[in-house]
Design a protein around this motif. Sequence first.
Motif, short mmCIF file in Angstrom:
data_model
loop_
_atom_site.label_atom_id
_atom_site.label_comp_id
_atom_site.label_asym_id
_atom_site.label_seq_id
_atom_site.Cartn_x
_atom_site.Cartn_y
_atom_site.Cartn_z
N GLU A 106 1.28 -19.50 14.26
CA GLU A 106 1.63 -19.88 12.89
C GLU A 106 1.19 -18.81 11.89
O GLU A 106 1.81 -18.65 10.84
CB GLU A 106 0.95 -21.20 12.53
N ARG A 281 6.31 -27.55 12.06
CA ARG A 281 6.87 -26.45 12.82
C ARG A 281 7.21 -26.91 14.24
O ARG A 281 6.39 -27.52 14.93
CB ARG A 281 5.88 -25.28 12.88
N HIS A 316 9.60 -19.87 13.42
CA HIS A 316 8.89 -20.77 12.53
C HIS A 316 9.79 -21.89 12.01
O HIS A 316 9.61 -22.39 10.91
CB HIS A 316 8.29 -19.97 11.37
#
Length: 338
Positions: A106, A281, A316
């Motif tokens: 992330e 996500r 993402h």
Amino acid sequence: MKTQPYKQDTGNLAYKVGVTLDRFIKSKQADFPYATGELSQILRDIALASKIVSREISRAGLSDVTGAFGQTNVQGEEQQKLDVVANVRFTRALTKGGEVCAVVSEEEDLVIDLHNSKGKYIVAIDPLDGSSNIDVNVSIGTIFSIYRRQTPSGSPIQEKDVLQKGSDQVAAGYVLYGSSTMLVYSTGKGANGFTYERSLGEFFLSHPEMRMPEDGAIYTINEGLTPHINTNILSYLEACKRQGASARYIGSLVADFHRNLLKGGIYLYPATTQAKEGKIRLMYEANALAFIAEQVGGAASDGKQRIMDIEPKSLHQRTPLFIGSKNMVKGLEEALGG
């Protein structure tokens, strides 16, 4: 020579500690003959990094690791110092282990090529979920997914190695840093939870063969979103309230999911007028927890389809997420006309 059989001492001076994570992983290696130990090593590497991160978190009020780092990540979110620490620790551990060829994080815009040419696995990870709770001493966590690479070892990393559906996961799990540190993982044969014993430096099996209740009396949603979400979801929430369900929302996805796993409930993060694709996500949050949820008898949906059937198009990518007790997720899908 005279001998005597071993008898386990069950007295107060020799309390039962239990099965360590390492011993448990070794006992399950036969389930994956194709892995020849690599998958087990990855799980050990993740466990090691989580111990280090747990230590840093426990010292957060005493050392300069809280607060903003001064940068934003690819999500447009301000990075916290512990976000960066966790990202470094997990990436380093996976690099040293030698079994992983690439990491999707992330905290990183692009795929991290670990230059482990013989690595057969890809790891997608949210190193520290719930960053907004770091400075206020509320539970946070780590979420991870493990995939087998599709191209031959030694060749360059390709998009098809990374952008795999959740159903392609070979293992997934999370670490919860709360009143105790707990690691929950699955390799597709149920899920087990391990609690960290700091004085011994080991994770011990504390929650074997975890199961999620098919129904629950908890709904988990950021109520501040309600002016911006589908009215059918609002109707579903009203029905939950009429049936006596309680609202519980921590704001750390791992912590909210873990509570609902143990007690029964549903977590909702729908699409909104501001975030039409949702906010969770897909690659390193939704897929991993969906994998765990299904392994413990729960379900995970985007409101239209199973989370793990979604074809990822970007690293993402975001998705709506409805996850938890099977019957509650089914009721939500019916409310949305799914």
